[in-house]
Motif scaffolding. Sequence first.
Motif, PDB file in Angstrom:
ATOM      1  N   UNK A 140       0.807  -1.214   0.000  1.00  0.00           N
ATOM      2  CA  UNK A 140       0.000   0.000   0.000  1.00  0.00           C
ATOM      3  C   UNK A 140       0.841   1.266   0.000  1.00  0.00           C
ATOM      4  N   UNK A 141       1.972   1.196   0.698  1.00  0.00           N
ATOM      5  CA  UNK A 141       2.875   2.336   0.881  1.00  0.00           C
ATOM      6  C   UNK A 141       4.235   1.924   0.328  1.00  0.00           C
ATOM      7  N   UNK A 142       4.844   2.764  -0.498  1.00  0.00           N
ATOM      8  CA  UNK A 142       5.960   2.305  -1.322  1.00  0.00           C
ATOM      9  C   UNK A 142       7.245   3.113  -1.096  1.00  0.00           C
ATOM     10  N   UNK A 143       7.996   2.806  -0.049  1.00  0.00           N
ATOM     11  CA  UNK A 143       9.224   3.561   0.244  1.00  0.00           C
ATOM     12  C   UNK A 143      10.351   3.247  -0.728  1.00  0.00           C
ATOM     13  N   UNK A 144      11.306   4.145  -0.785  1.00  0.00           N
ATOM     14  CA  UNK A 144      12.507   3.931  -1.590  1.00  0.00           C
ATOM     15  C   UNK A 144      13.280   2.730  -1.071  1.00  0.00           C
ATOM     16  N   UNK A 145      14.039   2.122  -1.975  1.00  0.00           N
ATOM     17  CA  UNK A 145      14.877   0.991  -1.597  1.00  0.00           C
ATOM     18  C   UNK A 145      14.155  -0.331  -1.558  1.00  0.00           C
ATOM     19  N   UNK A 146      12.875  -0.329  -1.935  1.00  0.00           N
ATOM     20  CA  UNK A 146      12.058  -1.547  -1.809  1.00  0.00           C
ATOM     21  C   UNK A 146      11.271  -1.807  -3.084  1.00  0.00           C
ATOM     22  N   UNK A 147      11.802  -1.381  -4.230  1.00  0.00           N
ATOM     23  CA  UNK A 147      11.026  -1.438  -5.464  1.00  0.00           C
ATOM     24  C   UNK A 147      10.463  -2.806  -5.775  1.00  0.00           C
ATOM     25  N   UNK A 148      11.297  -3.841  -5.743  1.00  0.00           N
ATOM     26  CA  UNK A 148      10.830  -5.182  -6.084  1.00  0.00           C
ATOM     27  C   UNK A 148       9.830  -5.698  -5.057  1.00  0.00           C
ATOM     28  N   UNK A 239       0.691   5.156   8.479  1.00  0.00           N
ATOM     29  CA  UNK A 239       1.312   5.387   7.168  1.00  0.00           C
ATOM     30  C   UNK A 239       0.281   5.358   6.053  1.00  0.00           C
ATOM     31  N   UNK A 240      -0.628   4.410   6.108  1.00  0.00           N
ATOM     32  CA  UNK A 240      -1.663   4.278   5.086  1.00  0.00           C
ATOM     33  C   UNK A 240      -2.608   5.477   5.124  1.00  0.00           C
ATOM     34  N   UNK A 241      -2.971   5.913   6.332  1.00  0.00           N
ATOM     35  CA  UNK A 241      -3.845   7.079   6.454  1.00  0.00           C
ATOM     36  C   UNK A 241      -3.157   8.338   5.928  1.00  0.00           C
ATOM     37  N   UNK A 242      -1.860   8.497   6.198  1.00  0.00           N
ATOM     38  CA  UNK A 242      -1.140   9.670   5.711  1.00  0.00           C
ATOM     39  C   UNK A 242      -1.152   9.710   4.185  1.00  0.00           C
ATOM     40  N   UNK A 243      -0.894   8.579   3.554  1.00  0.00           N
ATOM     41  CA  UNK A 243      -0.876   8.540   2.093  1.00  0.00           C
ATOM     42  C   UNK A 243      -2.237   8.921   1.515  1.00  0.00           C
ATOM     43  N   UNK A 244      -3.308   8.468   2.151  1.00  0.00           N
ATOM     44  CA  UNK A 244      -4.646   8.718   1.622  1.00  0.00           C
ATOM     45  C   UNK A 244      -5.139  10.126   1.899  1.00  0.00           C
ATOM     46  N   UNK A 249       2.454  15.493   2.119  1.00  0.00           N
ATOM     47  CA  UNK A 249       3.249  15.174   3.308  1.00  0.00           C
ATOM     48  C   UNK A 249       3.835  13.771   3.208  1.00  0.00           C
ATOM     49  N   UNK A 250       3.058  12.853   2.675  1.00  0.00           N
ATOM     50  CA  UNK A 250       3.541  11.489   2.467  1.00  0.00           C
ATOM     51  C   UNK A 250       4.727  11.477   1.517  1.00  0.00           C
ATOM     52  N   UNK A 251       4.603  12.167   0.377  1.00  0.00           N
ATOM     53  CA  UNK A 251       5.702  12.205  -0.594  1.00  0.00           C
ATOM     54  C   UNK A 251       6.947  12.847   0.009  1.00  0.00           C
ATOM     55  N   UNK A 252       6.750  13.888   0.775  1.00  0.00           N
ATOM     56  CA  UNK A 252       7.892  14.561   1.410  1.00  0.00           C
ATOM     57  C   UNK A 252       8.626  13.607   2.351  1.00  0.00           C
ATOM     58  N   UNK A 257      13.357   9.961   3.215  1.00  0.00           N
ATOM     59  CA  UNK A 257      13.935   8.644   3.485  1.00  0.00           C
ATOM     60  C   UNK A 257      14.828   8.196   2.331  1.00  0.00           C
ATOM     61  N   UNK A 258      14.414   8.492   1.105  1.00  0.00           N
ATOM     62  CA  UNK A 258      15.220   8.129  -0.060  1.00  0.00           C
ATOM     63  C   UNK A 258      16.569   8.860  -0.036  1.00  0.00           C
ATOM     64  N   UNK A 259      16.555  10.127   0.357  1.00  0.00           N
ATOM     65  CA  UNK A 259      17.814  10.883   0.424  1.00  0.00           C
ATOM     66  C   UNK A 259      18.757  10.283   1.466  1.00  0.00           C
ATOM     67  N   UNK A 260      18.206   9.834   2.582  1.00  0.00           N
ATOM     68  CA  UNK A 260      19.041   9.207   3.613  1.00  0.00           C
ATOM     69  C   UNK A 260      19.716   7.950   3.085  1.00  0.00           C
ATOM     70  N   UNK A 261      18.978   7.165   2.296  1.00  0.00           N
ATOM     71  CA  UNK A 261      19.573   5.977   1.706  1.00  0.00           C
ATOM     72  C   UNK A 261      20.683   6.350   0.728  1.00  0.00           C
ATOM     73  N   UNK A 262      20.468   7.377  -0.057  1.00  0.00           N
ATOM     74  CA  UNK A 262      21.484   7.800  -1.024  1.00  0.00           C
ATOM     75  C   UNK A 262      22.775   8.212  -0.337  1.00  0.00           C
ATOM     76  N   UNK A 263      22.649   8.772   0.848  1.00  0.00           N
ATOM     77  CA  UNK A 263      23.834   9.178   1.606  1.00  0.00           C
ATOM     78  C   UNK A 263      24.688   7.974   2.008  1.00  0.00           C
TER      79      UNK A 263
END
Length: 265
Positions: A140-148, A239-244, A249-252, A257-263
């Motif tokens: 339902x919620x799709x964070x960076x680093x978890x594409x597959x 998390x699901x409620x925030x996205x909906x 705010x959810x995208x932000x 989190x994606x930027x932290x992984x890139x670091x």
Amino acid sequence: MTSDGLRILVTGAASGLGAALSDAFAADGATVLRTDLAADLDADLDGGDSTGVRRLDITSEEDWSATAEHVRRTWGGLDVLVNNAGIAGGGRIELCDLDEWHRLIDVNLLGVVRGTRAFLPTLKERPGARVVNVASLAGLVHPAGMGAYNAVKAAVVAFTETTGHELASSGGTAHAVCPSYFRTNLTESLRSGDPAVAAVMRRLVDDSPVSAAEIAAAVLAGLAAGEELIVPDAAARAAWDLKRTDRPAYDQMMRAQARKLEERL
């Protein structure tokens, strides 16, 4: 839904959420067939017992066919199929190779498809039958680093909805379970070419305040309430409620989190 008198098959039942669900259903009065790939579950079900065990490789159509025949011969049918077995996976897109994609698809998605195909004819004979597919909040919620992993679990959610539509005419329902991280041994199956993501996943599982038994209890409560989408823990619901309700705010949050992984590259 009360489980009293129901015939229930659970996959991945040797440990973790599968074991917790099997225990919860049995305590609620069900007859449970616990299946798993683990070699020590290679025993036939004794039809007089409240529980039984059987070895099942969910990636094998032959195993599923044999198990469906075993259930029909021993019990005469099935009331609830719980597709719980699965593996962990993850990694940023450029670090997650196609072998990992194929592994996750074969186990986490096609394992559910094979089981549902094997048992759907039997389940359609039983008004009130249910298919319960353990997906993930990642469906339902799709964070960076978890594409597959995200893509596969989202597919499980979509497949569950379709299954529910096809069961409806015979009085059956399908339910997708989408928990956040909880304490389990799931990360023992984790293979990742992205050490940063693997470390984060292990930490989130190990540090979670939520146990498998708590998730199992929430699943049974969700089934009793007739919920076709069961989001069983507070973190997942938030998390699901925030996205909906607040997509910016959810995208932000997700992109931070994606930027932290890139670091950590």
